[in-house]
Design a protein around this motif. Structure first.
Motif, PDB file in Angstrom:
ATOM      1  N   TYR A   1      14.581   5.619 -50.275  1.00  0.00           N
ATOM      2  CA  TYR A   1      15.089   4.504 -51.092  1.00  0.00           C
ATOM      3  C   TYR A   1      16.083   5.014 -52.124  1.00  0.00           C
ATOM      4  CZ  TYR A   1      15.059   0.167 -53.809  1.00  0.00           C
ATOM      5  OH  TYR A   1      15.424  -0.993 -54.460  1.00  0.00           O
ATOM      6  N   GLY A   2      15.813   6.192 -52.692  1.00  0.00           N
ATOM      7  CA  GLY A   2      16.742   6.773 -53.656  1.00  0.00           C
ATOM      8  C   GLY A   2      18.083   7.093 -53.017  1.00  0.00           C
TER       9      GLY A   2
ATOM     10  N   LYS B   1      19.187   4.014 -60.698  1.00  0.00           N
ATOM     11  CA  LYS B   1      18.021   3.604 -59.901  1.00  0.00           C
ATOM     12  C   LYS B   1      17.647   4.711 -58.921  1.00  0.00           C
ATOM     13  CE  LYS B   1      16.246  -0.555 -57.674  1.00  0.00           C
ATOM     14  NZ  LYS B   1      16.587  -1.932 -57.236  1.00  0.00           N
TER      15      LYS B   1
ATOM     16  N   HIS C   1      13.029  -0.993 -47.588  1.00  0.00           N
ATOM     17  CA  HIS C   1      12.702   0.230 -48.328  1.00  0.00           C
ATOM     18  C   HIS C   1      11.570  -0.037 -49.319  1.00  0.00           C
ATOM     19  CE1 HIS C   1      15.561   3.195 -46.936  1.00  0.00           C
ATOM     20  NE2 HIS C   1      16.574   2.347 -47.051  1.00  0.00           N
ATOM     21  N   ARG C   2      11.646  -1.171 -50.002  1.00  0.00           N
ATOM     22  CA  ARG C   2      10.608  -1.485 -50.984  1.00  0.00           C
ATOM     23  C   ARG C   2       9.272  -1.799 -50.308  1.00  0.00           C
ATOM     24  NH1 ARG C   2      12.487  -6.005 -53.154  1.00  0.00           N
ATOM     25  NH2 ARG C   2      14.654  -5.945 -52.536  1.00  0.00           N
TER      26      ARG C   2
ATOM     27  N   CYS D   1      19.934   3.844 -52.660  1.00  0.00           N
ATOM     28  CA  CYS D   1      20.469   3.393 -53.955  1.00  0.00           C
ATOM     29  C   CYS D   1      21.658   4.247 -54.386  1.00  0.00           C
ATOM     30  CB  CYS D   1      19.377   3.441 -55.024  1.00  0.00           C
ATOM     31  SG  CYS D   1      18.014   2.294 -54.749  1.00  0.00           S
TER      32      CYS D   1
ATOM     33  N   ILE E   1       7.547   1.470 -49.761  1.00  0.00           N
ATOM     34  CA  ILE E   1       6.955   1.981 -50.997  1.00  0.00           C
ATOM     35  C   ILE E   1       5.702   1.206 -51.361  1.00  0.00           C
ATOM     36  CG2 ILE E   1       7.350   2.227 -53.473  1.00  0.00           C
ATOM     37  CD1 ILE E   1      10.286   2.829 -52.794  1.00  0.00           C
TER      38      ILE E   1
ATOM     39  N   GLN F   1       2.479   3.928 -52.186  1.00  0.00           N
ATOM     40  CA  GLN F   1       3.286   4.367 -53.321  1.00  0.00           C
ATOM     41  C   GLN F   1       3.224   5.875 -53.533  1.00  0.00           C
ATOM     42  OE1 GLN F   1       2.633   2.229 -56.932  1.00  0.00           O
ATOM     43  NE2 GLN F   1       3.011   0.222 -56.006  1.00  0.00           N
TER      44      GLN F   1
ATOM     45  N   GLN G   1      10.355   9.715 -59.458  1.00  0.00           N
ATOM     46  CA  GLN G   1       9.029   9.277 -59.063  1.00  0.00           C
ATOM     47  C   GLN G   1       8.460  10.198 -57.976  1.00  0.00           C
ATOM     48  OE1 GLN G   1       7.275   6.917 -60.482  1.00  0.00           O
ATOM     49  NE2 GLN G   1       5.520   7.182 -59.118  1.00  0.00           N
TER      50      GLN G   1
ATOM     51  N   TRP H   1      10.104   7.211 -51.289  1.00  0.00           N
ATOM     52  CA  TRP H   1      10.890   7.205 -52.530  1.00  0.00           C
ATOM     53  C   TRP H   1      12.229   7.906 -52.335  1.00  0.00           C
ATOM     54  CZ3 TRP H   1       9.730   4.176 -56.444  1.00  0.00           C
ATOM     55  CH2 TRP H   1       8.410   3.770 -56.640  1.00  0.00           C
TER      56      TRP H   1
ATOM     57  N   GLU I   1      15.673   7.295 -60.720  1.00  0.00           N
ATOM     58  CA  GLU I   1      14.294   6.859 -60.947  1.00  0.00           C
ATOM     59  C   GLU I   1      13.441   7.101 -59.703  1.00  0.00           C
ATOM     60  OE1 GLU I   1      14.567   2.802 -62.061  1.00  0.00           O
ATOM     61  OE2 GLU I   1      15.458   3.198 -64.024  1.00  0.00           O
ATOM     62  N   CYS I   2      13.996   6.818 -58.532  1.00  0.00           N
ATOM     63  CA  CYS I   2      13.253   7.040 -57.284  1.00  0.00           C
ATOM     64  C   CYS I   2      12.961   8.524 -57.084  1.00  0.00           C
ATOM     65  CB  CYS I   2      14.041   6.497 -56.098  1.00  0.00           C
ATOM     66  SG  CYS I   2      14.240   4.707 -56.080  1.00  0.00           S
TER      67      CYS I   2
END
Length: 1016
Positions: A627-628, A639, A610-611, A631, A614, A618, A646, A624, A642-643
């Motif tokens: 990944y969110g 976290k 996932h990272r 998480c 990103i 980005q 973003q 995002w 935050e994703c």
């Protein structure tokens, strides 16, 4: 308004009177307001074109305490009657007959208008012959109404509110109601005003209609006036009852089981008012109204049948006094839920409300009202000729019933299922809805600011770098000019002699100077030189002597020339650098790798993929969000927030990001933030079914059930429109060509075998019960799919983002909302939640129900196979997976079906089948694991070349898989390739191979070959 204000009325003229009566000669106009005649005009001749010039003026006073208060001005119109003066006959008095009537709405006077000029339509009096001769009459009166000062200031009007209540009809009335000239029906409710004052709104003259056609829609609303000569004038201009779907109403009887009853009731015996009563609430009254609704959501609307007394006023007074303690005939009450008006932005509620028999204790318990309007406030209603008493048949009620305030006649409302249909409308909402701009600002405040861009420092190093870049830019431009003049010098042309070089230099200088480019290049360099002087040498003031200036210029010249040479050397020594090779994997493949790792419980590797997505881009919002969602399920909600934030920073108009921020805010118990996110999403995309449904679920969690119900209703309205549009498109397509039946549900189109399916797949049967279920499904006609609901559409979205908390809420609503049974999708979603909680037995129960409902659904068998796989029941898992791939229609997660079925075949050493399945997986969605499966199967089949090719593909997609390196090491050991075997083994160990059996196999092969392990 503290002092009386005169309201001046001028009837200027009448137009088209001949359309009312062709031979009319002389007329006059009478002006009436609030039951009082204000005056009559003089007799006026009618001109041949039907015009009559009256120029008649009169007035009345509007005062807070007088008969014509603001409340009256809002409710009642000005009534104008045109009278025909018949010619005198011998020995007979002059005869005056009504010709037509018109009304003028005085509401604009409260809205800041000082002078109102209107053309009021003139409606014929039915008794006159002209009524039938000219039904399309276009006559009218030109009227001017004015005041010298505003009745309400702009501040008073803007801080107040205009309340309109329309009572449409009462349906399914008791059998005892019969058309009777001596009896009428009325309804009443009270509206709180400032202080202890109450506004009593009385709806009189309900018309009892027998069974027959339904009331037409749209139909006009009428003024709250007593019967007048021209009934057409009772209609309020541009104000209609338009109706609407029952599901969109705010009252009761909106469920599917109530539809048939309401449809029947609307064409049976009913009482019709269609009357609108308006009242103006000042700022204090608006505050009281808001407070009273918050204190008690239900407001009583009383209903009764009244008797019309024939006596005079004295008799009526005696009758009222004598019957004060008697019971009211057919005294009923409907409870209107006013809490809807406290929802943000709501200005109107309309619906059906059941009528119950009036009981003091029940009314007080529900509404906190301690008295009955018809019984205790009768004198305030000005009912001089009506007696609100029981008929002789109902006067035998027991004394006990009378004491408790019960009426045996009123119980017939409940028995008949009587209900009122009414509308309550405000000019402005009691609770304003937040504007889109305000929501955007609040969302910006909730999202932490992104890291600020690095400040542009003008240090010495920076200005020198800028100078070198500027020199390089000028040099490239000069070189381009040279090439345009002399062409490019090729290496095979040899070294240019000195004279030719000088001549070219002279020509180049001449060209640059004559064209002005030399000056442009100099100006381009000037700014960077100035910055060096200021930042490098810190010279910002004038020099004191010429010697200091010359010394500095010499030093600066040397410095600039040195850095010019550095820049030119960099330019001339640069070689063409090949661009970086494109990545072997796409963003979609990285997401697939992450989901594979997540399914294999390797959360660290899944997070890494996932990272990587990103890091590659980005500004890719979906990365995002994915990944969110990961998480949210496996790491922590903070976290995940935050994703999602973003993603929202990248696009503040992204509805899905707003919804996900709201979902996580709820999990973190930041409810105020969640409300802003959900409200902004609904405001941004008002056509989103999912946004309205999620917002409704949120409000339900906050116990705001009225707001939740309104949001659910909006979502259902959008879904109905969407399904209707889909149905219309489907019918249009079927009109051109008949649509064939879906192959996935047609038993005749399920093949016994297929070229791209493994052999002998259909020879296996899961169990006798499941086989019987399938056979039964094949024999029976295809079941009708359950109706699509807003909750299942939302569940589909929520499952993709791992919002488990909201999934449970939506499934609970789905459980309660469907009368025809639950759907297969419901049980699949419920099974998904049990898998996450590792409650596998309960998951198995859900899947059994899903199989029973839809045994031909590949998704059901896929989930059943995954369940057996997690339970280590590989035999049943294999049978389920084989059934899935035998269907023509693929399951949603075919990738994992292929992977797990292939791994089962490998464990059972059915390498041919395993290779076939893994190749299908590669064709469907290639990944490192699918090619690894092909490589392992080929290696076990001793197809070394094919195995190495497959493993190379796997390595190209993911070079961090230790198992791929391990099998490559085995292939190299088999082929006697020592160096490559050692390299592959080194990466196998470095990446941490966890497959002990494979590691033992590699070491055994190394022992046999005598190489492959550098440590030996």
């Amino acid at each position: 308004m503290s002092q009386p204000i005169p309201v001046q009325i001028t009837v200027v003229s009448a137009q088209n009177l001949k359309t009312l009566k062709s031979n009319v000669l002389v007329t006059l106009v009478s002006v009436e307001y609030n039951g009082a005649v204000l005056g009559d005009s003089s007799k006026t001749d009618v001109l041949p074109d039907g015009t009559a010039e009256y120029d008649f003026s009169t007035s009345f006073e509007c005062s807070p305490d007088g008969p014509n208060s603001l409340d009256v001005l809002v409710q009642k119109p000005l009534l104008l009657t045109v009278l025909e003066v018949m010619p005198k006959e011998k020995k007979k008095p002059e005869k005056i007959t009504p010709l037509g009537q018109a009304v003028v709405d005085l509401l604009p006077l409260l809205q800041g208008v000082l002078s109102l000029k209107v053309f009021a339509p003139l409606y014929a009096v039915p008794d006159s012959p002209s009524a039938s001769l000219h039904p399309e009459a276009t006559a009218g009166l030109e009227v001017t109404v004015s005041t010298k000062e505003l009745l309400l200031s702009a501040t008073q009007f803007s801080s107040g509110n205009l309340l309109s209540i329309t009572l449409e009809a009462a349906y399914s009335v008791p059998e005892a109601f019969t058309p009777d000239a001596q009896e009428n029906c009325m309804a009443c409710l009270q509206i709180p005003a400032a202080g202890e004052k109450e506004l009593l709104l009385l709806f009189k003259n309900g018309i009892l209609k027998a069974d027959g056609e339904k009331e037409p829609l749209p139909r006009p609303k009428t003024w709250p006036l007593d019967p007048i000569l021209a009934p057409g004038a009772l209609n309020i201009p541009d104000s209609f009852i338009v109706g609407g779907p029952y599901e969109d109403e705010d009252g009761e009887l909106t469920k599917s089981e109530d539809m048939e009853f309401r449809i029947q009731a609307e064409s049976m015996k009913r009482i019709v008012w269609d009357t609108e009563i308006r009242c103006f609430l000042d700022a204090a009254a608006v505050a009281v109204l808001r407070t009273r609704i918050a204190e008690c959501r239900y407001w009583p609307v009383e209903l009764c049948r009244l008797s019309t007394a024939s006596g005079g006023k004295g008799k009526a007074s005696k009758l009222d006094k004598r019957d004060e303690d008697k019971q009211i005939a057919f005294h009923g009450v409907a409870y209107v839920n006013m809490m809807h008006l406290l929802c943000p932005g709501v200005k109107q509620i309309r619906g059906a409300f059941r009528v119950f028999n009036y009981q003091d204790s029940e009314v007080f318990e529900k509404t906190k009202f301690q008295y009955s309007i018809f019984r205790d406030r009768r004198s305030q209603l000005s009912l001089a000729k009506e007696a609100l008493v029981n008929s002789p048949a109902t006067k035998t009620a027991s004394s006990k019933a009378q004491k408790e305030g019960k009426d045996s006649s009123a119980t017939q409302y409940s028995e008949a299922g009587t209900f009122l249909v009414m509308e309550i409308k405000l000019d402005r909402p009691l609770v304003p809805k937040r504007l889109r701009e305000e929501l955007l600002q609040r969302v910006k405040e909730l999202i932490p600011p992104r890291p600020a861009l690095p400040t542009q420092t003008e240090g010495a190093k920076k200005v020198v770098e800028d100078y070198q870049k500027c020199v390089t830019s000028v040099a490239v431009a000069i070189l381009r000019e040279y090439h345009e003049l002399f062409g490019k010098q090729l290496p095979d042309q040899g070294v240019m002699d000195y004279e030719t070089m000088e001549e070219q230099k002279r020509q180049l200088n001449y060209e640059l100077n004559t064209s002005g480019k030399y000056f442009a290049f100099k100006e381009q360099l000037k700014y960077s030189v100035v910055k060096i002087v200021r930042e490098k040498y810190l010279k910002t003031t004038a020099f004191e002597t010429k010697e200091q200036l010359q010394a500095f210029l010499s030093e600066l010249y040397v410095y600039l020339v040195d850095h010019m040479h550095i820049a030119l050397n960099k330019l001339l020594s640069e070689e063409d650098v090949s661009p970086a090779p494109p990545p072997n994997t796409t963003m979609k493949q990285l997401l697939l790798f992450a989901r594979e790792a997540e399914a294999n419980k390797d959360l660290k590797l899944a997070s890494l993929f996932h990272r990587q997505r990103i890091a590659r881009d980005q500004r890719h919002i979906q990365s995002w969000l994915d990944y969110g969602a990961f998480c949210l399920l496996h790491e922590d909600a903070t976290k995940a927030l935050e994703c999602f934030q973003q993603a929202l920073c990248l696009d503040p108009q992204h509805t899905q990001s707003l919804l996900l921020c709201g979902i996580v805010a709820v999990k973190l118990q930041r409810f105020e933030e969640a409300e802003i996110f959900f409200e902004d999403a609904c405001c941004l995309e008002p056509s989103s079914i999912i946004a309205w449904t999620l917002s409704g679920l949120f409000y339900e969690m906050q116990n705001s059930y009225i707001q939740a119900e309104r949001n659910f209703r909006e979502a259902k309205k959008l879904l109905r429109a969407q399904l209707e549009e889909e149905r219309r498109i489907l019918e249009a397509a079927e009109g051109e060509e008949k649509k064939p039946s879906s192959p996935s549900t047609d038993p005749e189109k399920i093949p016994d075998d297929s070229a791209d399916k493994p052999p002998e797949v259909m020879e296996r049967v899961t169990s006798k019960e499941e086989a019987a279920a399938v056979q039964e499904a094949l024999k029976a006609p295809a079941p009708q799919p359950p109706p699509c609901t807003i909750f299942m559409k939302t569940v589909e979205f929520l499952m993709k983002v791992n919002a488990v908390q909201f999934v449970h809420k939506a499934l609970a609503h789905e459980l309660l909302s469907l009368q025809g049974g639950l759907s297969c999708a419901y049980y699949l979603a419920l099974a998904w939640t049990y898998v996450l909680r590792e409650e596998l037995p309960r998951c198995a129960e859900c899947l059994c129900e899903a199989v029973r409902i839809d045994p031909l659904n590949p998704n059901v068998w896929a989930q059943k196979g995954h369940l057996c796989y997690l339970q280590k029941d590989f035999d049943n898992a294999k049978e389920c997976y084989e059934r899935v791939i035998s269907f023509v229609e693929d399951a949603v997660d075919m990738h994992f079906v292929y992977l797990r079925l292939g791994s089962i075949y490998l464990e059972e050493k059915e390498y041919g089948r395993a290779r076939h399945i893994y190749l299908l997986a590669c064709d469907n969605s290639a990944s490192c694991l699918t090619w690894l499966g092909v490589g392992i199967a080929c290696y076990r089949l001793e197809e070394m070349l094919e195995a190495e090719d497959a493993l190379s593909e796997a390595n190209a997609l993911d070079n961090t898989n230790a198992e791929v390196w391990g099998y490559l090491a085995l292939i190299c050991l088999q082929g006697g390739r020592q160096l490559e075997a050692e390299q592959c083994y080194k990466y196998t160990v470095k990446l941490g191979l966890h497959n002990d059996a494979l590691l033992r196999e590699i070491r055994a092969a190394q022992q046999r070959s005598g190489f492959g392990d550098p440590s030996l």
